[in-house]
Write an enzyme that holds these catalytic residues in place. Structure first.
Site, short mmCIF file in Angstrom:
data_model
loop_
_atom_site.label_atom_id
_atom_site.label_comp_id
_atom_site.label_asym_id
_atom_site.label_seq_id
_atom_site.Cartn_x
_atom_site.Cartn_y
_atom_site.Cartn_z
NE ARG A 1 -7.45 4.46 4.79
CZ ARG A 1 -7.03 5.56 5.45
NH1 ARG A 1 -7.64 6.24 6.83
NH2 ARG A 1 -5.98 6.21 4.96
CG ASP B 1 3.25 1.68 9.41
OD1 ASP B 1 3.47 1.85 8.15
OD2 ASP B 1 2.76 2.69 10.08
NE ARG C 1 0.09 10.73 9.77
CZ ARG C 1 -0.41 9.82 9.08
NH1 ARG C 1 -1.52 9.20 9.56
NH2 ARG C 1 0.05 9.18 8.16
CB CYS D 1 -5.72 10.48 11.09
SG CYS D 1 -4.09 9.68 11.53
CE LYS E 1 -1.75 1.60 4.20
NZ LYS E 1 -1.51 2.82 4.30
CG ASN E 2 2.35 2.54 3.51
OD1 ASN E 2 1.02 3.13 3.36
ND2 ASN E 2 2.68 2.41 4.87
C1 EPZ Z 1 3.94 6.96 5.98
O1 EPZ Z 1 3.08 8.17 6.66
C2 EPZ Z 1 3.13 5.80 6.11
N1 EPZ Z 1 1.88 6.14 5.11
C3 EPZ Z 1 2.53 5.45 7.26
O2 EPZ Z 1 1.97 4.23 7.31
C4 EPZ Z 1 3.74 5.23 8.45
O3 EPZ Z 1 3.14 5.02 9.51
C5 EPZ Z 1 4.83 6.36 7.97
O4 EPZ Z 1 5.13 7.00 6.93
C6 EPZ Z 1 6.01 6.36 8.84
O5 EPZ Z 1 6.61 5.43 8.61
C7 EPZ Z 1 2.26 6.05 3.65
O6 EPZ Z 1 3.04 5.89 3.34
C8 EPZ Z 1 0.62 6.21 2.92
P1 EPZ Z 1 5.65 10.60 8.31
P2 EPZ Z 1 3.61 9.71 6.46
O7 EPZ Z 1 5.78 11.85 7.21
O8 EPZ Z 1 4.42 9.87 5.32
C9 EPZ Z 1 6.17 14.16 11.28
C10 EPZ Z 1 0.02 2.75 7.65
O9 EPZ Z 1 -0.37 2.48 8.61
N2 EPZ Z 1 5.69 14.90 10.10
O10 EPZ Z 1 6.79 9.82 7.87
O11 EPZ Z 1 2.28 10.52 6.86
C11 EPZ Z 1 4.72 13.42 11.59
O12 EPZ Z 1 3.94 13.95 12.30
C12 EPZ Z 1 0.33 4.18 7.65
O13 EPZ Z 1 0.33 2.21 6.72
C13 EPZ Z 1 6.16 16.29 10.36
O14 EPZ Z 1 6.19 16.79 11.54
O15 EPZ Z 1 4.50 9.92 7.80
C14 EPZ Z 1 5.36 12.09 12.18
O16 EPZ Z 1 5.46 12.41 13.61
C15 EPZ Z 1 0.12 5.09 8.85
N3 EPZ Z 1 5.87 17.27 9.35
C16 EPZ Z 1 6.67 11.98 11.72
O17 EPZ Z 1 6.88 13.07 10.97
C17 EPZ Z 1 5.76 16.68 7.90
O18 EPZ Z 1 5.55 17.83 7.11
C18 EPZ Z 1 6.65 10.74 10.51
O19 EPZ Z 1 5.62 10.95 9.46
C19 EPZ Z 1 5.54 15.46 7.81
C20 EPZ Z 1 5.52 14.55 8.69
#
Ligand code: EPZ
Length: 420
Positions: free
Chosen positions: A399, A307, A122, A117, A22-23
């Site tokens: 999802r 995850d 996020r 969410c 998915k990711n």
């Molecule tokens: C991706 O989400 C994945 N989703 C998530 O999987 C996964 O948990 C996450 O990466 C971490 O590995 C997809 O790939 C579609 P991040 P993403 O940006 O990109 C902070 C699942 O269950 N952050 O790496 O949204 C954020 O708050 C899902 O399959 C900022 O501060 O995650 C978090 O604390 C859930 N500013 C950390 O970074 C930003 O602009 C990591 O988030 C962006 C993120």
């Protein structure tokens, strides 16, 4: 709302095949917007989030041909709209990933501001800061991110303060058609990032260093498109292995990529499981024994993935001993704990750390899914528990897990979906 009814006490045995990731699929679908020629994507998982992404591309005017369940052909030569609407973005936050490619190809992109969410606020500040560094003008109005750039984006060096998978992906795609080279420092290193880079390069981009902390993207004038096969879903695979551990079973997953599961396999070995791997398969055999509790701290790849945290919490709930689970990536990702407690789990929480004292048997109960991976942990707990468990709000599961009941049923689980 549909529910899952699970009769516990089964020991999972057998072999299943992994679905596409998915990711990895979600950013790759967004990347089709970069291409002037047609693209064909195979091994796409049949999931609600993928369907939503295809709807989003369609709403932009992209032609999408869904020939078989796991293969689509996309033609993004022209668009009718440069706006990703609220009603689609609110269903799937990952819609933000069309921002970079749309802006880079057409000089404009409007994306409804993604909300938070269940697992956290996020934010998308790193996405927007990176695009502004490349010359974009970004205004937030009426709940939309409105990004424009006069001419092409300009490559530059961007150092991200936090490791962010989505921000890394958005900026990789924005940089693909920028003028000059973009260097991303503190880039995410997840296997899905590497899969996106391989896909972008197959379609005409020039990305180097993917999978390391520093990535370079040399902008090209245009991308031709082409074919690409999505990598296996490492989190789906890890989830089934965790289910095998919790039910003292033996499960082999074919069509896997063991190299992407290093930290997860190491942690599962610590439970006492025997794990064997081949080029494209992985097998966990619990040897009929109760797992030992394990302690873990989630962090960006190659550390233990957030995850998989909820799934290992469920294993710890019935393991021998105490496991300390610390979630460092998201601020509210321990919501499975309150539902596991309803099943008799002995878990205390202090901030972002859960102390899990394993019990010999959980009791089936009515529980509520709150997010995708918390739902998976409740299914795992239900299969390991005594009696019947009813998991409500299972749209979360749909999802991210393709044909969950079918695959679990194939492994011997007593599980069925009933209308709400
Ligand atoms: C991706 O989400 C994945 N989703 C998530 O999987 C996964 O948990 C996450 O990466 C971490 O590995 C997809 O790939 C579609 P991040 P993403 O940006 O990109 C902070 C699942 O269950 N952050 O790496 O949204 C954020 O708050 C899902 O399959 C900022 O501060 O995650 C978090 O604390 C859930 N500013 C950390 O970074 C930003 O602009 C990591 O988030 C962006 C993120």
């Amino acid at each position: 709302m549909e529910k899952l009814i699970i009769q516990g006490g089964t020991c999972l045995q057998g072999e299943i095949t992994a679905s596409g990731s998915k990711n990895a699929a979600l950013p790759i679908l967004a990347a089709t917007l970069l291409c002037e020629g047609p693209t064909t994507i195979t091994n796409l998982p049949h999931l609600q989030d993928v369907i939503t992404s295809i709807e989003l591309l369609g709403s932009l005017g992209v032609e999408v041909g869904v020939h078989q369940q796991h293969k689509i052909e996309v033609d993004a030569r022209r668009l009718d709209s440069l706006t990703a609407p609220y009603d689609l973005v609110r269903k799937m936050r990952a819609s933000i990933l069309v921002l970079g490619p749309m802006l880079s190809r057409w000089g404009e992109a409007n994306v409804s501001f993604p909300g938070g969410c269940a697992i956290g606020s996020r934010p998308v500040d790193l996405h927007l800061q990176g695009l502004e560094a490349m010359g974009a003008t970004i205004v937030i109005e009426d709940g939309y991110i409105r990004a424009t750039c006069s001419g092409r984006l300009v490559g530059c060096s961007i150092s991200m303060s936090t490791v962010s998978v989505g921000a890394t992906e958005n900026l990789m795609m924005a940089a693909a058609l920028a003028e000059g080279t973009t260097v991303l420092e503190n880039a995410a290193r997840e296997p899905e990032i590497l899969d996106l880079a391989n896909c972008l390069n197959a379609w005409g981009a020039r990305v180097t260093g993917a999978g390391t902390q520093t990535m370079a993207i040399e902008g090209v004038a245009s991308m031709t498109g082409g074919d690409y096969r999505v990598m296996p879903d490492r989190i789906e695979i890890g989830t089934y292995l965790a289910a095998a551990a919790a039910t003292r079973g033996r499960v082999r997953v074919a069509g896997a990529a063991p190299w992407a599961l290093g930290a997860v396999l190491a942690k599962l070995r610590e439970t006492g499981a025997r794990i064997d791997t081949g080029d494209s398969w992985v097998e966990l055999d619990m040897l009929g024994r109760r797992p030992r509790a394990v302690s873990l701290t989630t962090a960006p790849y190659p550390a233990f993935p957030t995850d998989m945290q909820a799934q290992l919490t469920a294993v710890n709930a019935i393991a021998e001993g105490v496991g300390i689970v610390t979630e460092t990536v998201f601020e509210n990702r321990l919501m499975q704990v309150q539902e596991l407690r309803r099943m008799g789990a002995d878990i205390s929480i202090d901030g972002n750390t859960a102390r899990v004292q394993g019990v010999v048997r959980l009791q089936g109960a009515q529980v509520m899914a709150s997010d995708l991976r918390a739902s998976a942990s409740l299914v795992i707990a239900g299969m390991a528990a005594e009696g019947e468990t009813c998991v409500d709000e299972i749209y979360h599961i749909d999802r991210g897990y393709e044909r969950l009941e079918e695959k679990l049923h194939h492994l011997g689980a007593k599980i069925k979906r009933i209308p709400g």
